[in-house]
Design an enzyme around this catalytic site. Structure first.
Site, PDB file in Angstrom:
ATOM      1  N   TYR A   1      74.917 -50.808 -15.818  1.00  0.00           N
ATOM      2  CA  TYR A   1      76.060 -50.203 -16.528  1.00  0.00           C
ATOM      3  C   TYR A   1      76.629 -49.096 -15.648  1.00  0.00           C
ATOM      4  O   TYR A   1      75.886 -48.229 -15.171  1.00  0.00           O
ATOM      5  CB  TYR A   1      75.624 -49.609 -17.876  1.00  0.00           C
ATOM      6  CG  TYR A   1      76.738 -48.842 -18.542  1.00  0.00           C
ATOM      7  CD1 TYR A   1      77.717 -49.500 -19.293  1.00  0.00           C
ATOM      8  CD2 TYR A   1      76.855 -47.465 -18.381  1.00  0.00           C
ATOM      9  CE1 TYR A   1      78.772 -48.805 -19.864  1.00  0.00           C
ATOM     10  CE2 TYR A   1      77.909 -46.754 -18.946  1.00  0.00           C
ATOM     11  CZ  TYR A   1      78.861 -47.431 -19.685  1.00  0.00           C
ATOM     12  OH  TYR A   1      79.899 -46.741 -20.240  1.00  0.00           O
TER      13      TYR A   1
ATOM     14  N   ASP B   1      74.117 -44.946  -8.550  1.00  0.00           N
ATOM     15  CA  ASP B   1      74.731 -44.307  -9.711  1.00  0.00           C
ATOM     16  C   ASP B   1      73.620 -43.559 -10.452  1.00  0.00           C
ATOM     17  O   ASP B   1      72.860 -44.153 -11.216  1.00  0.00           O
ATOM     18  CB  ASP B   1      75.393 -45.393 -10.574  1.00  0.00           C
ATOM     19  CG  ASP B   1      76.024 -44.829 -11.837  1.00  0.00           C
ATOM     20  OD1 ASP B   1      75.818 -43.622 -12.130  1.00  0.00           O
ATOM     21  OD2 ASP B   1      76.706 -45.593 -12.534  1.00  0.00           O
TER      22      ASP B   1
ATOM     23  N   LYS C   1      76.782 -36.627 -16.442  1.00  0.00           N
ATOM     24  CA  LYS C   1      75.904 -36.358 -17.599  1.00  0.00           C
ATOM     25  C   LYS C   1      75.211 -34.988 -17.567  1.00  0.00           C
ATOM     26  O   LYS C   1      75.768 -34.041 -18.074  1.00  0.00           O
ATOM     27  CB  LYS C   1      74.917 -37.515 -17.763  1.00  0.00           C
ATOM     28  CG  LYS C   1      75.660 -38.827 -18.096  1.00  0.00           C
ATOM     29  CD  LYS C   1      74.988 -39.669 -19.140  1.00  0.00           C
ATOM     30  CE  LYS C   1      75.928 -40.641 -19.811  1.00  0.00           C
ATOM     31  NZ  LYS C   1      76.099 -41.925 -19.158  1.00  0.00           N
TER      32      LYS C   1
ATOM     33  N   TYR D   1      82.718 -46.812 -29.448  1.00  0.00           N
ATOM     34  CA  TYR D   1      81.817 -47.957 -29.677  1.00  0.00           C
ATOM     35  C   TYR D   1      81.644 -48.214 -31.167  1.00  0.00           C
ATOM     36  O   TYR D   1      80.518 -48.308 -31.647  1.00  0.00           O
ATOM     37  CB  TYR D   1      80.437 -47.694 -29.071  1.00  0.00           C
ATOM     38  CG  TYR D   1      80.457 -47.321 -27.616  1.00  0.00           C
ATOM     39  CD1 TYR D   1      80.900 -48.236 -26.663  1.00  0.00           C
ATOM     40  CD2 TYR D   1      80.038 -46.073 -27.186  1.00  0.00           C
ATOM     41  CE1 TYR D   1      80.913 -47.908 -25.316  1.00  0.00           C
ATOM     42  CE2 TYR D   1      80.056 -45.739 -25.841  1.00  0.00           C
ATOM     43  CZ  TYR D   1      80.488 -46.652 -24.913  1.00  0.00           C
ATOM     44  OH  TYR D   1      80.494 -46.324 -23.591  1.00  0.00           O
TER      45      TYR D   1
HETATM   46  C1  LIG Z   1      77.196 -42.791 -18.773  1.00  0.00           C
HETATM   47  C2  LIG Z   1      77.190 -43.517 -17.488  1.00  0.00           C
HETATM   48  C3  LIG Z   1      78.383 -43.784 -16.797  1.00  0.00           C
HETATM   49  C4  LIG Z   1      79.733 -43.430 -17.350  1.00  0.00           C
HETATM   50  O1  LIG Z   1      79.904 -42.066 -17.517  1.00  0.00           O
HETATM   51  P1  LIG Z   1      81.090 -41.526 -18.473  1.00  0.00           P
HETATM   52  O2  LIG Z   1      81.036 -40.051 -18.318  1.00  0.00           O
HETATM   53  O3  LIG Z   1      80.729 -41.986 -19.857  1.00  0.00           O
HETATM   54  O4  LIG Z   1      82.350 -42.128 -17.997  1.00  0.00           O
HETATM   55  C5  LIG Z   1      78.286 -44.434 -15.588  1.00  0.00           C
HETATM   56  N1  LIG Z   1      77.102 -44.779 -15.065  1.00  0.00           N
HETATM   57  C6  LIG Z   1      75.946 -44.526 -15.690  1.00  0.00           C
HETATM   58  C7  LIG Z   1      74.652 -44.920 -15.049  1.00  0.00           C
HETATM   59  C8  LIG Z   1      75.942 -43.904 -16.934  1.00  0.00           C
HETATM   60  O5  LIG Z   1      74.784 -43.688 -17.571  1.00  0.00           O
END
Ligand SMILES: *Cc1c(COP(=O)(O)O)cnc(C)c1O
Length: 432
Positions: A146, A240, A269, A18
């Site tokens: 996102y 997600d 994460k 980024y």
């Molecule tokens: C960070 C994130 C992603 C992407 O994860 P990466 O490990 O960076 O590919 C997808 N969805 C959400 C909600 C996120 O916070």
């Protein structure tokens, strides 16, 4: 500060995330990490306000996670997952299934969040194909959302706010809607689904907090509405939880706290406590059963090379051990109170449109986009690692952050906001 030699030598060759490479300030060289601190090459210590993109929930170098990874490193750092099995992954899958609500009990591992969302989307598409329902080949996603940076997930990110607007004409056109936050938007979504559900495989949402799209909060009732609408219109529901999972909003999983169980859930994460890359797409029994067949063609044809990496799974098991005693709950509650108190004074400052806190996430939102690079330099000068994103300055600190560290973080935000955070807003290029 004199630059370490490796930084000077590698700077021409490393393409940063980024980042407008020409104009961005140099990155800060980190020598070590410890607890809630980043220790820079020149010995300066920064209090980490964002847990390295929301991963390091127990702080850095936690001795229990470190020991588990070291033991696994001796035994077997990696083996392929096709045709072979290992204890860390099998234990982890069983533990996740036991912790998650409802019948979310079939765990497919991958290495990054984006890839787990891709897998969840692929599962949803094939769920309908395997059940002989044709035409369900699109997704419905929400403004402000996102879900990742790969091509498939870019198409379900917010088309305006997201980081992918350039590619609008190239990506598959998915259906974007407003979250059903009130009766009017619920009726609108109901009508949209009534008209288009035959072409929709699944809806995707980040429960409770839309993270990278701007730290936008919504009530749990929104998630229960989505569950009802998904059932009424025969579309799958994907949560997600890559950002909100593992306690960030005060419940171990948002779906558990909200009383709305999705058909597929994605995690990453904080899954390994911020030590190693790992993700999972967890399917409900109903989804899994659509693949359970004597027909090899009905199988899920997916298998990342480093899927279920044993080191990463060992780290994740150790991280789950740390959640087991439940003490994280009181820590998140304490962080929420400290963030609310420390950020509240920003509400009346110039350019600020909102201050909000949910769990261990505190947000100051501005009327316009901020310059992440310049502001994070100002925060570093104040002894903090904080990286604004779009129109928000946010804090998502490790749960182990001390009261003093939290005060330093909120104090730095309050100071920078008072001195005019928007003043350096011109040319905001960098995002996350
Ligand atoms: C960070 C994130 C992603 C992407 O994860 P990466 O490990 O960076 O590919 C997808 N969805 C959400 C909600 C996120 O916070």
């Amino acid at each position: 500060m004199t630059e370490p030699e490796w930084l000077a030598n590698g700077a021409r060759h490393v393409w940063r995330p980024y980042c407008q490479m020409k104009t961005a300030p140099a990155p800060l060289p980190v020598a070590r990490t410890e607890g809630a601190r980043l220790i820079l090459a020149d010995g300066r210590e920064l209090v980490d306000g964002i847990s390295s993109w929301w991963t390091a929930c127990h702080g850095y170098n936690h001795p229990h996670i470190r020991a588990a990874v070291q033991a696994q490193l001796e035994a077997a750092p990696h083996v392929m997952f096709g045709g072979l099995a290992h204890e860390p992954a099998y234990r982890l899958a069983a533990r996740l299934a036991a912790l998650l609500p409802g019948d979310l009990e079939h765990v497919f591992f991958a290495e990054s969040g984006s890839v787990s969302v891709e897998i969840a989307m692929k599962m949803a598409l094939q769920f309908w194909i395997n059940r002989g329902v044709a035409g369900k080949s699109n997704f419905l996603a929400f403004l402000g959302g996102y879900h990742g940076d790969t091509l498939g997930t870019m198409a379900v990110c917010d088309p305006e706010e997201g980081m992918h607007a350039l590619f609008a004409g190239v990506l598959p056109q998915q259906i974007m809607a407003r979250l059903p936050v009130d009766a009017a938007s619920e009726a609108a979504l109901d009508a949209l689904l009534a008209a288009r559900a035959p072409e929709i495989a699944a809806m995707l949402v980040e429960p409770r907090i839309q993270g990278a799209g701007g730290m936008i909060f919504h009530d749990d009732e929104v998630l229960r509405r989505l569950r009802r609408l998904a059932d009424r219109h025969q579309v799958l529901l994907i949560f997600d939880e890559i950002f909100v999972g593992f306690g960030r909003t005060g419940d171990l999983f948002a779906c558990e706290g909200a009383g709305a169980v999705p058909d597929i859930l994605t995690l990453s994460k904080a899954l390994t406590g911020g030590t190693l890359p790992l993700s999972a797409a967890v399917a409900s029994r109903r989804v899994f059963e659509a693949f359970w067949s004597d027909d090899p063609g009905a199988a899920l044809m997916h298998g990342p090379t480093y899927m279920a990496n044993p080191l990463a799974c060992a780290a994740a098991n150790a991280s789950l051990d740390l959640f087991e005693d439940g003490r994280w709950r009181a820590k998140v509650t304490r962080i929420a109170a400290a963030l609310a108190e420390g950020l509240e004074p920003c509400r009346d400052d110039a350019g600020v449109v909102d201050v909000r806190v949910r769990g261990a996430v505190g947000v100051v939102e501005f009327e316009r986009a901020l310059n992440a690079g310049t502001l994070s330099q100002r925060f570093a000068a104040a002894g903090c690692w904080i990286r604004p994103m779009g129109k928000v300055i946010y804090l998502a600190p490790p749960y182990v952050s001390s009261g003093g560290d939290l005060e330093r973080l909120t104090g730095a935000v309050a100071k920078v906001v008072r001195e005019g955070a928007l003043a350096s807003a011109a040319g905001a290029v960098e995002a996350v």
